[in-house]
Motif scaffolding. Structure first.
Motif, PDB file in Angstrom:
ATOM      1  N   LEU A  74       0.807  -1.215   0.100  1.00 27.03           N
ATOM      2  CA  LEU A  74      -0.066   0.076   0.125  1.00 27.03           C
ATOM      3  C   LEU A  74       0.977   1.191   0.001  1.00 27.03           C
ATOM      4  CD1 LEU A  74      -2.884   1.226   0.237  1.00 27.03           C
ATOM      5  CD2 LEU A  74      -2.641   0.990   2.680  1.00 27.03           C
ATOM      6  N   TYR A  75       1.841   1.016   0.678  1.00 24.87           N
ATOM      7  CA  TYR A  75       2.665   2.468   0.893  1.00 24.87           C
ATOM      8  C   TYR A  75       3.420   2.737  -0.406  1.00 24.87           C
ATOM      9  CZ  TYR A  75       6.568   5.492   2.359  1.00 24.87           C
ATOM     10  OH  TYR A  75       7.359   6.750   2.347  1.00 24.87           O
ATOM     11  N   ALA A  76       3.818   1.315  -1.051  1.00 33.60           N
ATOM     12  CA  ALA A  76       4.765   1.668  -2.407  1.00 33.60           C
ATOM     13  C   ALA A  76       3.805   2.056  -3.579  1.00 33.60           C
ATOM     14  CB  ALA A  76       5.374   0.265  -2.685  1.00 33.60           C
ATOM     15  N   ALA A  77       2.486   1.816  -3.401  1.00 38.47           N
ATOM     16  CA  ALA A  77       1.532   2.352  -4.378  1.00 38.47           C
ATOM     17  C   ALA A  77       1.258   3.705  -4.470  1.00 38.47           C
ATOM     18  CB  ALA A  77       0.320   1.460  -4.366  1.00 38.47           C
ATOM     19  N   ARG A  78       1.431   4.162  -3.214  1.00 36.75           N
ATOM     20  CA  ARG A  78       1.278   5.490  -2.693  1.00 36.75           C
ATOM     21  C   ARG A  78       2.204   6.499  -3.081  1.00 36.75           C
ATOM     22  NH1 ARG A  78      -3.159   5.175   2.290  1.00 36.75           N
ATOM     23  NH2 ARG A  78      -5.008   4.356   1.243  1.00 36.75           N
ATOM     24  N   HIS A  79       3.482   6.108  -3.054  1.00 39.31           N
ATOM     25  CA  HIS A  79       4.545   6.848  -2.769  1.00 39.31           C
ATOM     26  C   HIS A  79       5.657   6.435  -4.256  1.00 39.31           C
ATOM     27  CE1 HIS A  79       3.120   6.966   1.032  1.00 39.31           C
ATOM     28  NE2 HIS A  79       3.646   8.320   1.109  1.00 39.31           N
ATOM     29  N   ASP A  80       6.469   7.619  -4.339  1.00 39.78           N
ATOM     30  CA  ASP A  80       7.463   7.276  -5.376  1.00 39.78           C
ATOM     31  C   ASP A  80       8.472   6.377  -4.976  1.00 39.78           C
ATOM     32  OD1 ASP A  80       9.635   7.603  -7.218  1.00 39.78           O
ATOM     33  OD2 ASP A  80       9.448   9.599  -7.453  1.00 39.78           O
ATOM     34  N   PRO A  81       8.616   5.320  -5.530  1.00 39.43           N
ATOM     35  CA  PRO A  81       9.503   4.308  -4.937  1.00 39.43           C
ATOM     36  C   PRO A  81      10.947   4.756  -4.848  1.00 39.43           C
ATOM     37  CG  PRO A  81       9.014   3.721  -7.218  1.00 39.43           C
ATOM     38  CD  PRO A  81       8.127   4.889  -6.804  1.00 39.43           C
ATOM     39  N   TRP A  82      11.227   5.924  -5.610  1.00 40.42           N
ATOM     40  CA  TRP A  82      12.776   6.581  -5.446  1.00 40.42           C
ATOM     41  C   TRP A  82      12.936   7.510  -4.482  1.00 40.42           C
ATOM     42  CZ3 TRP A  82      15.886   3.201  -7.385  1.00 40.42           C
ATOM     43  CH2 TRP A  82      15.138   2.344  -8.446  1.00 40.42           C
ATOM     44  N   GLU A  83      11.715   7.866  -3.749  1.00 42.19           N
ATOM     45  CA  GLU A  83      12.014   9.154  -2.867  1.00 42.19           C
ATOM     46  C   GLU A  83      12.948   8.710  -1.411  1.00 42.19           C
ATOM     47  OE1 GLU A  83       7.957   9.992  -1.219  1.00 42.19           O
ATOM     48  OE2 GLU A  83       7.354  10.944  -2.747  1.00 42.19           O
ATOM     49  N   GLU A  84      12.970   7.471  -1.387  1.00 40.87           N
ATOM     50  CA  GLU A  84      13.846   7.087  -0.281  1.00 40.87           C
ATOM     51  C   GLU A  84      15.397   6.870  -0.720  1.00 40.87           C
ATOM     52  OE1 GLU A  84      14.497   5.498   3.593  1.00 40.87           O
ATOM     53  OE2 GLU A  84      13.343   6.729   2.840  1.00 40.87           O
ATOM     54  N   LEU A  85      15.523   6.606  -2.335  1.00 39.91           N
ATOM     55  CA  LEU A  85      16.662   6.683  -2.756  1.00 39.91           C
ATOM     56  C   LEU A  85      17.404   8.154  -2.394  1.00 39.91           C
ATOM     57  CD1 LEU A  85      19.340   5.742  -4.126  1.00 39.91           C
ATOM     58  CD2 LEU A  85      17.978   5.991  -6.024  1.00 39.91           C
ATOM     59  N   VAL A  86      16.602   8.972  -3.056  1.00 40.81           N
ATOM     60  CA  VAL A  86      17.018  10.641  -2.953  1.00 40.81           C
ATOM     61  C   VAL A  86      16.990  10.885  -1.549  1.00 40.81           C
ATOM     62  CG1 VAL A  86      16.190  12.843  -3.619  1.00 40.81           C
ATOM     63  CG2 VAL A  86      15.593  10.776  -4.924  1.00 40.81           C
ATOM     64  N   ARG A  87      16.417  10.639  -0.778  1.00 42.04           N
ATOM     65  CA  ARG A  87      16.537  11.030   0.708  1.00 42.04           C
ATOM     66  C   ARG A  87      18.020  10.373   1.165  1.00 42.04           C
ATOM     67  NH1 ARG A  87      16.272   9.302   5.774  1.00 42.04           N
ATOM     68  NH2 ARG A  87      15.695   7.139   5.224  1.00 42.04           N
ATOM     69  N   LEU A  88      18.146   9.345   0.944  1.00 39.79           N
ATOM     70  CA  LEU A  88      19.473   8.585   1.280  1.00 39.79           C
ATOM     71  C   LEU A  88      20.720   9.270   0.743  1.00 39.79           C
ATOM     72  CD1 LEU A  88      18.626   4.999   1.708  1.00 39.79           C
ATOM     73  CD2 LEU A  88      19.070   6.592   3.960  1.00 39.79           C
ATOM     74  N   ALA A  89      20.604   9.613  -0.595  1.00 38.56           N
ATOM     75  CA  ALA A  89      21.596  10.081  -1.304  1.00 38.56           C
ATOM     76  C   ALA A  89      21.882  11.527  -0.917  1.00 38.56           C
ATOM     77  CB  ALA A  89      21.287  10.028  -2.790  1.00 38.56           C
ATOM     78  N   ARG A  90      20.974  12.374  -0.467  1.00 37.37           N
ATOM     79  CA  ARG A  90      21.029  13.893  -0.316  1.00 37.37           C
ATOM     80  C   ARG A  90      22.266  14.216   0.493  1.00 37.37           C
ATOM     81  NH1 ARG A  90      19.339  17.615  -3.554  1.00 37.37           N
ATOM     82  NH2 ARG A  90      17.298  16.591  -3.439  1.00 37.37           N
ATOM     83  N   PRO A  91      22.844  13.615   1.459  1.00 42.30           N
ATOM     84  CA  PRO A  91      23.965  14.270   2.373  1.00 42.30           C
ATOM     85  C   PRO A  91      25.147  13.827   1.346  1.00 42.30           C
ATOM     86  CG  PRO A  91      22.678  12.798   3.645  1.00 42.30           C
ATOM     87  CD  PRO A  91      21.909  12.862   2.411  1.00 42.30           C
ATOM     88  N   ALA A  92      25.195  12.792   0.581  1.00 39.39           N
ATOM     89  CA  ALA A  92      26.324  12.311  -0.118  1.00 39.39           C
ATOM     90  C   ALA A  92      26.638  13.415  -1.363  1.00 39.39           C
ATOM     91  CB  ALA A  92      26.332  11.206  -0.811  1.00 39.39           C
ATOM     92  N   MET A  93      25.368  13.822  -1.922  1.00 36.10           N
ATOM     93  CA  MET A  93      25.366  14.945  -3.122  1.00 36.10           C
ATOM     94  C   MET A  93      25.707  16.113  -2.556  1.00 36.10           C
ATOM     95  SD  MET A  93      21.616  13.586  -4.846  1.00 36.10           S
ATOM     96  CE  MET A  93      22.237  14.776  -6.213  1.00 36.10           C
ATOM     97  N   GLU A  94      25.256  16.766  -1.409  1.00 31.38           N
ATOM     98  CA  GLU A  94      25.861  17.954  -0.762  1.00 31.38           C
ATOM     99  C   GLU A  94      27.386  17.818  -0.238  1.00 31.38           C
ATOM    100  OE1 GLU A  94      23.140  18.562   2.373  1.00 31.38           O
ATOM    101  OE2 GLU A  94      21.223  19.111   1.058  1.00 31.38           O
ATOM    102  N   ALA A  95      27.862  16.533  -0.126  1.00 25.58           N
ATOM    103  CA  ALA A  95      29.181  16.454   0.276  1.00 25.58           C
ATOM    104  C   ALA A  95      30.143  16.813  -0.807  1.00 25.58           C
ATOM    105  CB  ALA A  95      29.694  15.424   0.919  1.00 25.58           C
ATOM    106  N   ILE A  96      29.527  16.062  -1.894  1.00 28.23           N
ATOM    107  CA  ILE A  96      30.231  16.229  -3.256  1.00 28.23           C
ATOM    108  C   ILE A  96      30.198  17.612  -3.853  1.00 28.23           C
ATOM    109  CG2 ILE A  96      30.177  15.178  -5.951  1.00 28.23           C
ATOM    110  CD1 ILE A  96      29.163  12.692  -4.586  1.00 28.23           C
ATOM    111  N   GLY A  97      28.895  18.295  -3.702  1.00 27.38           N
ATOM    112  CA  GLY A  97      29.092  19.456  -4.299  1.00 27.38           C
ATOM    113  C   GLY A  97      29.750  20.594  -3.495  1.00 27.38           C
ATOM    114  N   GLU A  98      29.842  20.369  -2.197  1.00 32.42           N
ATOM    115  CA  GLU A  98      30.694  21.198  -1.443  1.00 32.42           C
ATOM    116  C   GLU A  98      32.154  21.153  -1.756  1.00 32.42           C
ATOM    117  OE1 GLU A  98      31.683  21.935   3.348  1.00 32.42           O
ATOM    118  OE2 GLU A  98      30.092  20.667   2.765  1.00 32.42           O
ATOM    119  N   ALA A  99      32.544  19.701  -1.963  1.00 33.37           N
ATOM    120  CA  ALA A  99      34.004  19.388  -2.123  1.00 33.37           C
ATOM    121  C   ALA A  99      34.424  20.004  -3.601  1.00 33.37           C
ATOM    122  CB  ALA A  99      34.149  17.919  -2.300  1.00 33.37           C
TER     123      ALA A  99
END
Length: 265
Positions: A74-99
């Motif tokens: 039910l949760y998967a049907a109601r949400h973008d399955p890639w939202e969690e990937l983006v949430r987990l990846a955001r700190p790494a992306m920001e670190a790469i951007g800062e570096a």
């Protein structure tokens, strides 16, 4: 009061471990599998599994094996399955951007296309552009080349369109490039999508070492030249750290009681 509270917390932890073990398993798990993995008494395992079934967190398939329950679907049907990937990846992306100061991209595959799902903008005025709404051909993109190199996208059979004179357009060229990409661990495009634009990307891996996404940077070729090896290796390091978030941790649900004791020791 504190003893009751502590007992309740332990019960929640044990139930959560059972759910996590089932959800992360490659196939349905039997009662015996779960009892062995949890190290709980048979009666305790039985009570917890029954409660988890009633709540919809777990259910049994036709053969009696335990699988993720209806709440997960039910949760998967109601949400973008890639939202969690983006949430987990955001700190790494920001670190790469800062570096690096450059634009950072996160992409996945959708059928035979590369789709960018997140971006961190460059700190430079030159190089800042929103790529999330732009359909970039995979063979012109470092992100796409990651998916070619590790088999997430099939290499083309025929010749492809050239965006610039530097674009790789033949299957033979792309095969050779895929071999070089795997050998060094990261992909690169220089002036292949646009003259003056360079991109680098590295694979993000899932729980079974499969490539689930690509993370990369792009910027003006003149600004990035001379730093390509340094930036590529830095991307590989960040991608490897990000990949650990998609693997069971030592002492986690997949670890046996004996292995847990070894980790603690």
């Amino acid at each position: 009061m504190s003893e009751t509270s502590g007992s309740g917390t332990r019960a929640v932890d044990r139930a959560a471990d059972l759910v996590a073990t089932v959800v992360q398993a490659d196939e349905p798990l039997s009662f015996a599998d779960l009892q062995d993995a949890s190290g709980l008494a048979k009666s305790t395992t039985s009570r917890m599994l029954a409660a988890l079934e009633r709540s919809g967190l777990l259910e049994r398939d036709a053969s009696g094996g335990y699988v993720a329950g209806r709440i997960f679907w039910l949760y998967a049907a109601r949400h973008d399955p890639w939202e969690e990937l983006v949430r987990l990846a955001r700190p790494a992306m920001e670190a790469i951007g800062e570096a690096t100061g450059e634009t950072v991209h996160l992409s996945i595959t959708r059928e035979d296309r590369v789709a960018q799902v997140a971006q961190v903008d460059s700190t430079f005025l030159l190089g800042t552009r929103d790529w999330t709404e732009i359909d970039v051909p995979a063979h012109c993109s470092a992100l796409g080349k990651v998916f070619f190199a590790w088999g997430r996208l099939a290499l083309p059979d025929g010749e492809l369109e050239a965006a610039t004179e530097a674009t790789l357009t033949t299957p033979a060229q792309l095969r050779r490039d895929a071999v070089r990409t795997r050998e060094r661990g990261w992909a690169i495009t220089v002036d292949e999508l646009e003259v003056g634009l360079t991109g680098l990307a590295a694979p993000v891996r899932g729980s079974h070492d499969e490539v689930i996404a690509a993370i990369g940077i792009s910027g003006p070729s003149q600004r990035l030249e001379g730093r390509l090896d340094e930036l590529g290796e830095e991307l590989v390091e960040h991608a490897a750290e990000l990949s650990t978030l998609f693997r069971p941790a030592p002492g986690g649900p997949h670890t046996s009681p004996a292995q847990k004791e070894e980790v603690v020791a």
